[in-house]
Enzyme design. Structure first.
Site, short mmCIF file in Angstrom:
data_model
loop_
_atom_site.label_atom_id
_atom_site.label_comp_id
_atom_site.label_asym_id
_atom_site.label_seq_id
_atom_site.Cartn_x
_atom_site.Cartn_y
_atom_site.Cartn_z
N SER A 284 66.82 39.14 -7.11
CA SER A 284 65.77 40.48 -6.85
C SER A 284 65.58 40.95 -7.98
CB SER A 284 66.87 41.35 -5.89
OG SER A 284 67.22 41.13 -4.78
N LYS B 74 61.60 41.27 -8.33
CA LYS B 74 60.95 42.32 -7.76
C LYS B 74 60.42 43.12 -8.65
CE LYS B 74 64.14 42.47 -3.73
NZ LYS B 74 65.27 43.36 -3.12
N TYR C 137 58.09 34.65 -1.68
CA TYR C 137 58.97 35.10 -2.12
C TYR C 137 60.24 34.61 -2.50
CZ TYR C 137 62.67 39.05 -1.76
OH TYR C 137 63.65 39.94 -2.21
N TYR D 169 69.04 50.57 -5.47
CA TYR D 169 68.98 50.62 -4.25
C TYR D 169 69.56 52.09 -3.70
CZ TYR D 169 68.30 45.57 -4.13
OH TYR D 169 67.66 44.45 -4.19
#
Length: 374
Positions: A87, A90, A213, A265
């Protein structure tokens, strides 16, 4: 996405930046060595296993790198072991999208607000009329990947791979075993992409976008790579070693703003409150933490907490935030007031910090060594 809550009306004002500097090289080397020694024997956490290949990582691995905005690298531990970026990708793909599409377009298509829900939440999409909400959750990251220019999926994928390679200052490739493992288990991401398409929030074919992705999450990096990639954002989009402008200063600024608000997050607020540095984590055990104008930390250790964040990495990051003065919100009085009005909390908490380890010296990222040799 509807009307914005906040309208700044400052488009005619030039963005200025005033940032400090890291301590001297010997002190930086001493403190990252101290952070590594402090946490290397901590045994908490579990290695991710929902992606089968990740479960094979050695839980003892632990590395810390710090890349200054001047290109000087400081490293200790397992900083050259490769692992999948997951991640953390990202953040850098979002920077590429901002650079290609612009501030306003990306803001309208993706959003920048925290969902307060899990990174792979489907409920968050439904609650917000199909909006991905921000590029750090999976829905927003998939929608961001779809924004990258390219006439074919192959061209868009190469835009991702080459873009992240420019951030790292070296050619990056995919860990094919990780890619295959994730491709066999990414059912939820495919469902998220289909839901985004049903709301008209996804550009291009959903399955092709999820494949790109998935590949970007399987790109192999090291802790040293993460530090240099983060330092490129810290330096306003200019690679601190190669001198190449990778993205615009505006794209770098926008990325760090989103990292601050959403990078960790639903725990992003707690992270800022305790550590005070824009950061992004990945389930393979990596963290990149970026301090504008100063540089970036790249940390790696596979054992994770319940939120999927490396325990050793986040503790080392917290230690170095304090010891190196990296917290964006920390300040001291100026004009002699500090001596006249000492902070009793600081005085009570003060502990001696170690001196430089024997023979410690800063070293350059491999790209800098190549440039120097040439």
């Amino acid at each position: 996405m509807g009307a914005r809550v906040f309208e700044a009306h400052v488009q005619d004002i030039t963005q200025e930046a005033f940032t400090g500097a890291l301590p001297g090289d010997a002190r930086v080397d001493s403190l990252i060595a101290a952070a590594h020694a402090r946490y290397r024997d901590h045994g908490e956490g579990v290695v991710a296993d929902y992606i089968p290949i990740l479960s094979e990582a050695d839980p003892a691995w632990f590395g810390i790198s710090l890349a200054g905005a001047d290109g000087v690298m400081h490293s200790v531990g397992d900083t050259e072991i490769t692992f999948s970026i997951q991640s953390i990708s990202k953040a850098f793909v979002f920077a590429l999208a901002c650079d290609a599409r612009g501030h306003e377009y990306v803001h309208e298509r993706i959003g920048v607000n925290n969902t307060g829900l899990a990174f792979n939440s489907v409920v968050a999409i439904e609650l917000n009329d199909g909006s991905p909400m921000n590029p750090m959750v999976n829905a927003g990251a998939i929608a961001t990947t779809a924004l990258l220019p390219g006439a074919t999926p192959e061209e868009r994928w190469e835009r991702v791979r080459s873009g992240l390679s420019r951030f790292a200052g070296r050619e990056l490739g995919v860990d094919e075993e990780v890619y295959r493992s994730e491709s066999e288990t990414n059912h939820r991401n495919r469902a998220i992409a289909g839901l985004l398409q049903s709301y008209g929030r996804l550009e291009g074919d959903p399955l092709e976008t999820v494949d790109i992705y998935t590949r970007q999450c399987a790109i192999a990096v090291t802790a040293s790579d993460l530090a240099v990639m983060g330092a490129t954002l810290a330096a306003g989009g200019v690679h601190p070693v190669t001198g190449e402008r990778v993205v615009s200063a505006g794209a770098a600024r926008d990325t760090l703003a989103v990292l601050a608000g959403c990078g960790m997050y639903e725990r992003s607020g707690e992270w800022l409150f305790e550590i005070g540095i824009p950061a992004k984590s990945g389930v393979s055990g990596g963290i990149v933490a970026v301090v504008p104008g100063k540089g970036a930390l790249g940390l790696f250790s596979p054992p994770l907490d319940s939120a999927g964040t490396s325990i050793r990495s986040q503790r080392a990051c917290a230690y170095l935030s304090r010891a190196l003065g990296l917290n964006l919100f920390a300040s001291t009085p100026q004009r002699g007031w500090h001596a006249a009005h000492p902070d009793p909390a600081v005085a009570a908490a003060a502990v001696p910090l170690p001196g430089p380890p024997p023979g410690a010296a800063p070293h350059l990222h491999p790209a800098a060594q190549i440039r120097k040799a040439g």
